[in-house]
Motif scaffolding. Structure first.
Motif, PDB file in Angstrom:
ATOM      1  N   TYR B  86      76.766  45.656  27.342  1.00  0.00           N
ATOM      2  CA  TYR B  86      75.993  46.646  27.454  1.00  0.00           C
ATOM      3  C   TYR B  86      75.066  46.228  28.689  1.00  0.00           C
ATOM      4  O   TYR B  86      74.620  45.270  28.916  1.00  0.00           O
ATOM      5  CB  TYR B  86      74.750  46.698  26.259  1.00  0.00           C
ATOM      6  N   CYS B  87      74.641  47.249  29.484  1.00  0.00           N
ATOM      7  CA  CYS B  87      73.766  47.161  30.858  1.00  0.00           C
ATOM      8  C   CYS B  87      72.497  47.605  30.327  1.00  0.00           C
ATOM      9  O   CYS B  87      72.382  48.352  29.462  1.00  0.00           O
ATOM     10  CB  CYS B  87      74.542  47.990  31.766  1.00  0.00           C
ATOM     11  N   ALA B  88      71.547  46.944  30.771  1.00  0.00           N
ATOM     12  CA  ALA B  88      70.049  47.278  30.633  1.00  0.00           C
ATOM     13  C   ALA B  88      69.187  47.033  31.721  1.00  0.00           C
ATOM     14  O   ALA B  88      69.415  46.348  32.550  1.00  0.00           O
ATOM     15  CB  ALA B  88      69.637  46.052  29.433  1.00  0.00           C
ATOM     16  N   LEU B  89      68.211  47.851  31.308  1.00  0.00           N
ATOM     17  CA  LEU B  89      67.078  48.093  32.481  1.00  0.00           C
ATOM     18  C   LEU B  89      65.626  47.678  31.823  1.00  0.00           C
ATOM     19  O   LEU B  89      65.439  48.189  30.904  1.00  0.00           O
ATOM     20  CB  LEU B  89      67.209  49.531  32.835  1.00  0.00           C
ATOM     21  N   SER B  90      64.999  47.102  32.796  1.00  0.00           N
ATOM     22  CA  SER B  90      63.561  46.774  32.669  1.00  0.00           C
ATOM     23  C   SER B  90      62.802  47.159  33.728  1.00  0.00           C
ATOM     24  O   SER B  90      63.086  47.066  34.857  1.00  0.00           O
ATOM     25  CB  SER B  90      63.341  45.290  32.014  1.00  0.00           C
ATOM     26  N   GLY B  91      61.591  47.722  33.266  1.00  0.00           N
ATOM     27  CA  GLY B  91      60.752  48.173  34.394  1.00  0.00           C
ATOM     28  C   GLY B  91      59.451  48.324  33.927  1.00  0.00           C
ATOM     29  O   GLY B  91      59.106  48.050  32.805  1.00  0.00           O
ATOM     30  N   GLN B  92      58.428  48.690  34.805  1.00  0.00           N
ATOM     31  CA  GLN B  92      57.177  48.776  34.688  1.00  0.00           C
ATOM     32  C   GLN B  92      56.966  50.230  33.574  1.00  0.00           C
ATOM     33  O   GLN B  92      57.389  51.124  33.963  1.00  0.00           O
ATOM     34  CB  GLN B  92      56.198  49.253  35.908  1.00  0.00           C
ATOM     35  N   GLY B  93      56.144  50.019  32.685  1.00  0.00           N
ATOM     36  CA  GLY B  93      55.623  50.971  31.676  1.00  0.00           C
ATOM     37  C   GLY B  93      56.459  51.628  30.831  1.00  0.00           C
ATOM     38  O   GLY B  93      56.323  52.622  30.233  1.00  0.00           O
ATOM     39  N   PHE B  94      57.565  50.956  30.582  1.00  0.00           N
ATOM     40  CA  PHE B  94      58.627  51.543  29.679  1.00  0.00           C
ATOM     41  C   PHE B  94      59.453  50.252  29.136  1.00  0.00           C
ATOM     42  O   PHE B  94      59.599  49.143  29.428  1.00  0.00           O
ATOM     43  CB  PHE B  94      59.653  52.354  30.227  1.00  0.00           C
ATOM     44  N   SER B  95      59.906  50.395  27.778  1.00  0.00           N
ATOM     45  CA  SER B  95      60.432  49.368  27.049  1.00  0.00           C
ATOM     46  C   SER B  95      61.774  49.308  27.452  1.00  0.00           C
ATOM     47  O   SER B  95      62.181  49.990  28.373  1.00  0.00           O
ATOM     48  CB  SER B  95      60.321  49.739  25.463  1.00  0.00           C
ATOM     49  N   PHE B  96      62.416  48.321  27.157  1.00  0.00           N
ATOM     50  CA  PHE B  96      63.709  47.786  27.611  1.00  0.00           C
ATOM     51  C   PHE B  96      64.882  48.728  27.237  1.00  0.00           C
ATOM     52  O   PHE B  96      64.665  49.339  26.036  1.00  0.00           O
ATOM     53  CB  PHE B  96      64.129  46.510  27.235  1.00  0.00           C
TER      54      PHE B  96
END
Lengths: 114, 108
Positions: B86-96
């Motif tokens: 699984y590829c995953a993205l994390s950033g400002q203002g939202f959950s993983f």
């Protein structure tokens, strides 16, 4: 605890019954997430708790789903009037501060609705 | 909206062949990208993250902001690499958030 603990590991329930799934995160982790993992759908985000902030419930698929987190620690995911399409593995994860670092998954609860 | 796309549900290769699992993302800010792996009957675990620029179990992934991609690569696949990735993205203002996953099957 040493890791994220989920219970039960397996749950078989009859259609229409309510179920409660429990997640015990790593001690001190302020962020807690629930996901649903099913064939063909990958990991589906359900709900996110961060500290004392209002939870992000944007992923809950219907009003039959709800979750709470008591005392900033243990979380319970409740599914009311279960349907067969609710059958899946429900995963919990926690992280120290939110975001991707130190993100640790539990082993999940496999829910089967018959 | 933030999104992670893994275009392949299943990738099948022979042992010793190179493997590339594709991941594309949509996010306007500065992303943090991760790869997670789930071996049979085991829990989901972190494989690697872009900021570390590390190689784990022979796998590497480079963040390409121009192409908004974070493909996972290994030059010589092993049978024990067979798993769900699984590829995953994390950033400002939202959950993983995660992609839908790619099942890698390495055949002998």
């Amino acid at each position: 605890g040493a890791g994220v603990s989920q219970s039960p590991s397996n749950k078989v329930t009859e259609k229409g019954k309510d179920v409660e799934l429990r997640c015990d995160p790593i001690s001190g982790h302020t962020a807690l997430y629930w996901y649903r993992q099913s064939l063909g759908q990958g990991l589906e985000f359900l709900i996110y708790f961060q500290g004392n902030s209002a939870p992000d419930k944007s992923g809950l698929p219907s009003d039959r789903f709800s979750a709470e987190r008591t005392g900033g620690s243990v979380s319970t995911l409740t599914i009311q009037r279960t349907q067969q399409e609710d059958s899946a593995v429900y995963l919990c994860a926690s992280s120290p501060t939110g975001g991707g670092y130190g993100y640790t998954f539990g082993s999940g609860t496999r829910l089967t609705v018959v | 909206a933030q999104r992670v796309t893994q275009p392949e549900k299943l990738l099948s290769v022979f042992k010793g062949a190179p493997v590339e699992l594709k991941c594309n993302y949509s996010y306007s800010g500065s992303p943090e990208l991760f790869w997670y792996v789930q071996y049979s009957r085991q829990r989901l675990q972190l494989l690697l993250r872009h900021i570390s620029r590390e190689s784990i179990k022979g796998f590497t992934a480079d963040l390409n902001k121009g192409e908004t991609s974070f493909h996972l690569k290994k030059p010589f696949a092993q049978e024990e690499d067979s798993a769900m990735y699984y590829c995953a993205l994390s950033g400002q203002g939202f959950s993983f958030i995660f992609g839908k996953g790619t099942r890698l099957l390495v055949k002998p």
